[in-house]
Design a protein around this motif. Structure first.
Motif, PDB file in Angstrom:
ATOM      1  N   ARG A  13     -11.209   5.412 -15.067  1.00 39.60           N
ATOM      2  CA  ARG A  13     -11.159   3.969 -14.807  1.00 39.60           C
ATOM      3  C   ARG A  13      -9.782   3.415 -15.189  1.00 39.60           C
ATOM      4  O   ARG A  13      -9.219   2.605 -14.472  1.00 39.60           O
ATOM      5  CB  ARG A  13     -12.283   3.268 -15.579  1.00 39.60           C
ATOM      6  N   ARG A  14      -9.212   3.869 -16.314  1.00 43.47           N
ATOM      7  CA  ARG A  14      -7.872   3.414 -16.711  1.00 43.47           C
ATOM      8  C   ARG A  14      -6.817   3.863 -15.698  1.00 43.47           C
ATOM      9  O   ARG A  14      -5.882   3.125 -15.399  1.00 43.47           O
ATOM     10  CB  ARG A  14      -7.529   3.897 -18.114  1.00 43.47           C
ATOM     11  N   VAL A  15      -6.985   5.063 -15.163  1.00 36.45           N
ATOM     12  CA  VAL A  15      -6.063   5.572 -14.138  1.00 36.45           C
ATOM     13  C   VAL A  15      -6.136   4.677 -12.898  1.00 36.45           C
ATOM     14  O   VAL A  15      -5.111   4.240 -12.370  1.00 36.45           O
ATOM     15  CB  VAL A  15      -6.373   7.044 -13.783  1.00 36.45           C
ATOM     16  N   VAL A  16      -7.341   4.404 -12.446  1.00 42.86           N
ATOM     17  CA  VAL A  16      -7.518   3.569 -11.250  1.00 42.86           C
ATOM     18  C   VAL A  16      -6.986   2.155 -11.514  1.00 42.86           C
ATOM     19  O   VAL A  16      -6.298   1.581 -10.660  1.00 42.86           O
ATOM     20  CB  VAL A  16      -9.000   3.538 -10.827  1.00 42.86           C
ATOM     21  N   ASP A  17      -7.271   1.604 -12.694  1.00 41.16           N
ATOM     22  CA  ASP A  17      -6.777   0.262 -13.029  1.00 41.16           C
ATOM     23  C   ASP A  17      -5.251   0.229 -13.056  1.00 41.16           C
ATOM     24  O   ASP A  17      -4.633  -0.708 -12.541  1.00 41.16           O
ATOM     25  CB  ASP A  17      -7.338  -0.205 -14.377  1.00 41.16           C
ATOM     26  N   ARG A  73       2.964  -3.101   3.866  1.00 41.21           N
ATOM     27  CA  ARG A  73       2.639  -1.721   3.460  1.00 41.21           C
ATOM     28  C   ARG A  73       1.945  -1.718   2.103  1.00 41.21           C
ATOM     29  O   ARG A  73       0.975  -0.986   1.892  1.00 41.21           O
ATOM     30  CB  ARG A  73       3.914  -0.869   3.432  1.00 41.21           C
ATOM     31  N   GLN A  74       2.430  -2.524   1.163  1.00 43.06           N
ATOM     32  CA  GLN A  74       1.794  -2.600  -0.154  1.00 43.06           C
ATOM     33  C   GLN A  74       0.372  -3.152  -0.035  1.00 43.06           C
ATOM     34  O   GLN A  74      -0.538  -2.701  -0.723  1.00 43.06           O
ATOM     35  CB  GLN A  74       2.622  -3.445  -1.122  1.00 43.06           C
ATOM     36  N   ARG A  75       0.161  -4.101   0.855  1.00 41.81           N
ATOM     37  CA  ARG A  75      -1.177  -4.654   1.082  1.00 41.81           C
ATOM     38  C   ARG A  75      -2.096  -3.557   1.634  1.00 41.81           C
ATOM     39  O   ARG A  75      -3.240  -3.432   1.223  1.00 41.81           O
ATOM     40  CB  ARG A  75      -1.096  -5.841   2.045  1.00 41.81           C
ATOM     41  N   GLU A  76      -1.590  -2.734   2.561  1.00 40.52           N
ATOM     42  CA  GLU A  76      -2.382  -1.632   3.108  1.00 40.52           C
ATOM     43  C   GLU A  76      -2.775  -0.633   2.023  1.00 40.52           C
ATOM     44  O   GLU A  76      -3.910  -0.146   1.986  1.00 40.52           O
ATOM     45  CB  GLU A  76      -1.603  -0.905   4.209  1.00 40.52           C
ATOM     46  N   ILE A  77      -1.829  -0.325   1.142  1.00 33.47           N
ATOM     47  CA  ILE A  77      -2.105   0.615   0.052  1.00 33.47           C
ATOM     48  C   ILE A  77      -3.150   0.028  -0.888  1.00 33.47           C
ATOM     49  O   ILE A  77      -4.100   0.714  -1.292  1.00 33.47           O
ATOM     50  CB  ILE A  77      -0.808   0.984  -0.705  1.00 33.47           C
ATOM     51  N   LEU A  78      -3.010  -1.254  -1.227  1.00 30.49           N
ATOM     52  CA  LEU A  78      -3.986  -1.907  -2.099  1.00 30.49           C
ATOM     53  C   LEU A  78      -5.369  -1.911  -1.448  1.00 30.49           C
ATOM     54  O   LEU A  78      -6.381  -1.610  -2.095  1.00 30.49           O
ATOM     55  CB  LEU A  78      -3.543  -3.328  -2.445  1.00 30.49           C
ATOM     56  N   ASP A  79      -5.428  -2.221  -0.170  1.00 26.16           N
ATOM     57  CA  ASP A  79      -6.703  -2.203   0.551  1.00 26.16           C
ATOM     58  C   ASP A  79      -7.324  -0.802   0.531  1.00 26.16           C
ATOM     59  O   ASP A  79      -8.545  -0.652   0.364  1.00 26.16           O
ATOM     60  CB  ASP A  79      -6.531  -2.672   1.999  1.00 26.16           C
ATOM     61  N   ALA A  80      -6.486   0.221   0.693  1.00 28.61           N
ATOM     62  CA  ALA A  80      -6.980   1.605   0.668  1.00 28.61           C
ATOM     63  C   ALA A  80      -7.545   1.950  -0.710  1.00 28.61           C
ATOM     64  O   ALA A  80      -8.614   2.576  -0.808  1.00 28.61           O
ATOM     65  CB  ALA A  80      -5.863   2.578   1.046  1.00 28.61           C
ATOM     66  N   ILE A  81      -6.863   1.528  -1.759  1.00 28.20           N
ATOM     67  CA  ILE A  81      -7.354   1.781  -3.117  1.00 28.20           C
ATOM     68  C   ILE A  81      -8.702   1.109  -3.315  1.00 28.20           C
ATOM     69  O   ILE A  81      -9.647   1.712  -3.826  1.00 28.20           O
ATOM     70  CB  ILE A  81      -6.339   1.279  -4.166  1.00 28.20           C
ATOM     71  N   GLU A  82      -8.784  -0.147  -2.905  1.00 29.35           N
ATOM     72  CA  GLU A  82     -10.021  -0.904  -3.099  1.00 29.35           C
ATOM     73  C   GLU A  82     -11.182  -0.344  -2.275  1.00 29.35           C
ATOM     74  O   GLU A  82     -12.342  -0.552  -2.631  1.00 29.35           O
ATOM     75  CB  GLU A  82      -9.779  -2.380  -2.801  1.00 29.35           C
ATOM     76  N   ALA A  83     -10.893   0.378  -1.210  1.00 39.81           N
ATOM     77  CA  ALA A  83     -11.942   0.944  -0.361  1.00 39.81           C
ATOM     78  C   ALA A  83     -12.417   2.319  -0.840  1.00 39.81           C
ATOM     79  O   ALA A  83     -13.465   2.790  -0.392  1.00 39.81           O
ATOM     80  CB  ALA A  83     -11.442   1.052   1.083  1.00 39.81           C
ATOM     81  N   ALA A  96     -11.060  11.041  -5.935  1.00 37.58           N
ATOM     82  CA  ALA A  96     -11.134  11.974  -7.063  1.00 37.58           C
ATOM     83  C   ALA A  96      -9.776  12.034  -7.769  1.00 37.58           C
ATOM     84  O   ALA A  96      -8.727  11.834  -7.157  1.00 37.58           O
ATOM     85  CB  ALA A  96     -11.512  13.371  -6.570  1.00 37.58           C
ATOM     86  N   VAL A  97      -9.838  12.317  -9.050  1.00 39.95           N
ATOM     87  CA  VAL A  97      -8.633  12.645  -9.815  1.00 39.95           C
ATOM     88  C   VAL A  97      -8.681  14.153  -9.989  1.00 39.95           C
ATOM     89  O   VAL A  97      -9.694  14.698 -10.434  1.00 39.95           O
ATOM     90  CB  VAL A  97      -8.605  11.915 -11.175  1.00 39.95           C
ATOM     91  N   SER A 111       1.138   6.981  -3.850  1.00 38.89           N
ATOM     92  CA  SER A 111       1.670   6.396  -5.070  1.00 38.89           C
ATOM     93  C   SER A 111       2.725   7.295  -5.684  1.00 38.89           C
ATOM     94  O   SER A 111       2.551   8.514  -5.741  1.00 38.89           O
ATOM     95  CB  SER A 111       0.559   6.171  -6.104  1.00 38.89           C
ATOM     96  N   ASP A 112       3.785   6.650  -6.154  1.00 41.49           N
ATOM     97  CA  ASP A 112       4.754   7.353  -6.977  1.00 41.49           C
ATOM     98  C   ASP A 112       4.107   7.614  -8.332  1.00 41.49           C
ATOM     99  O   ASP A 112       3.018   7.116  -8.621  1.00 41.49           O
ATOM    100  CB  ASP A 112       6.007   6.493  -7.175  1.00 41.49           C
ATOM    101  N   ALA A 113       4.818   8.318  -9.176  1.00 39.90           N
ATOM    102  CA  ALA A 113       4.315   8.643 -10.505  1.00 39.90           C
ATOM    103  C   ALA A 113       4.088   7.372 -11.332  1.00 39.90           C
ATOM    104  O   ALA A 113       4.860   6.421 -11.251  1.00 39.90           O
ATOM    105  CB  ALA A 113       5.302   9.554 -11.219  1.00 39.90           C
ATOM    106  N   PHE A 114       2.992   7.389 -12.079  1.00 37.82           N
ATOM    107  CA  PHE A 114       2.694   6.323 -13.037  1.00 37.82           C
ATOM    108  C   PHE A 114       2.027   6.977 -14.237  1.00 37.82           C
ATOM    109  O   PHE A 114       1.537   8.098 -14.158  1.00 37.82           O
ATOM    110  CB  PHE A 114       1.807   5.230 -12.416  1.00 37.82           C
ATOM    111  N   GLU A 115       2.045   6.281 -15.360  1.00 40.37           N
ATOM    112  CA  GLU A 115       1.579   6.879 -16.594  1.00 40.37           C
ATOM    113  C   GLU A 115       0.365   6.145 -17.153  1.00 40.37           C
ATOM    114  O   GLU A 115       0.302   4.919 -17.111  1.00 40.37           O
ATOM    115  CB  GLU A 115       2.714   6.854 -17.620  1.00 40.37           C
ATOM    116  N   VAL A 116      -0.567   6.918 -17.680  1.00 41.60           N
ATOM    117  CA  VAL A 116      -1.748   6.382 -18.354  1.00 41.60           C
ATOM    118  C   VAL A 116      -1.977   7.244 -19.597  1.00 41.60           C
ATOM    119  O   VAL A 116      -2.064   8.473 -19.493  1.00 41.60           O
ATOM    120  CB  VAL A 116      -3.003   6.427 -17.450  1.00 41.60           C
TER     121      VAL A 116
END
Length: 156
Positions: A13-17, A73-83, A96-97, A111-116
């Motif tokens: 959940r923290r990764v997705v957030d 493009r960012q809106r499309e990516i956000l929509d994809a995440i939310e779906a 899946a992670v 997504s580029d690299a991000f840290e959790v």
């Protein structure tokens, strides 16, 4: 080397957030750029307009479509995440992670690299060859990346 720990539901959940917030931030920045370029391209008809002012306004107007495409493009990516379905799973699928080769990924989103929690994750686009190669696999299964065979370390 020790086997990486499979992310539990809270970690996932923290990764997705974190991923969602990152994309929202990129979308907000792109939208702010669109607004700034729009404002810069508009000259006040009450002011005396110099050639240099007109040139800068024209340049700003030329840049606006680039920022609009970025925001779109960012809106499309956000929509994809939310779906995506980010529920727990033991099968590699969008949402899946997964982990392989010592790295961690979120399947189904660019997504580029991000840290959790001090751990780096990246997104794997749904149309990426790796996404197709791991689809339906479980932890311990092997797949081919280029010319190498890699073992799926975990699926969450």
């Amino acid at each position: 080397m020790a086997e990486p720990q499979t992310p539990d539901a809270d970690t996932k959940r923290r990764v997705v957030d974190a991923l969602t917030e990152r994309v929202r931030g990129e979308l907000a920045a792109a939208q702010a750029s669109v607004e700034a370029e729009q404002a810069a391209s508009e000259l006040d008809p009450e002011d005396v307009v110099r050639a240099d002012d007109q040139s800068q306004a024209d340049d700003a107007g030329d840049l606006k479509p680039l920022f609009e495409r970025s925001a779109s493009r960012q809106r499309e990516i956000l929509d994809a995440i939310e779906a995506l379905d980010f529920s727990e799973t033991d099968v590699a699928r969008p949402g899946a992670v997964i982990g392989f080769d010592g790295d961690r990924y979120v399947l189904g989103v660019v997504s580029d690299a991000f840290e959790v929690d001090g751990i780096t994750y990246e997104g794997i686009a749904p149309d990426a060859p790796v996404a197709a190669a791991v689809d339906g696999l479980r932890a311990g299964d092997s797949f081919t990346v280029g010319t190498r065979t890699v073992r799926l370390e975990f699926v969450s």
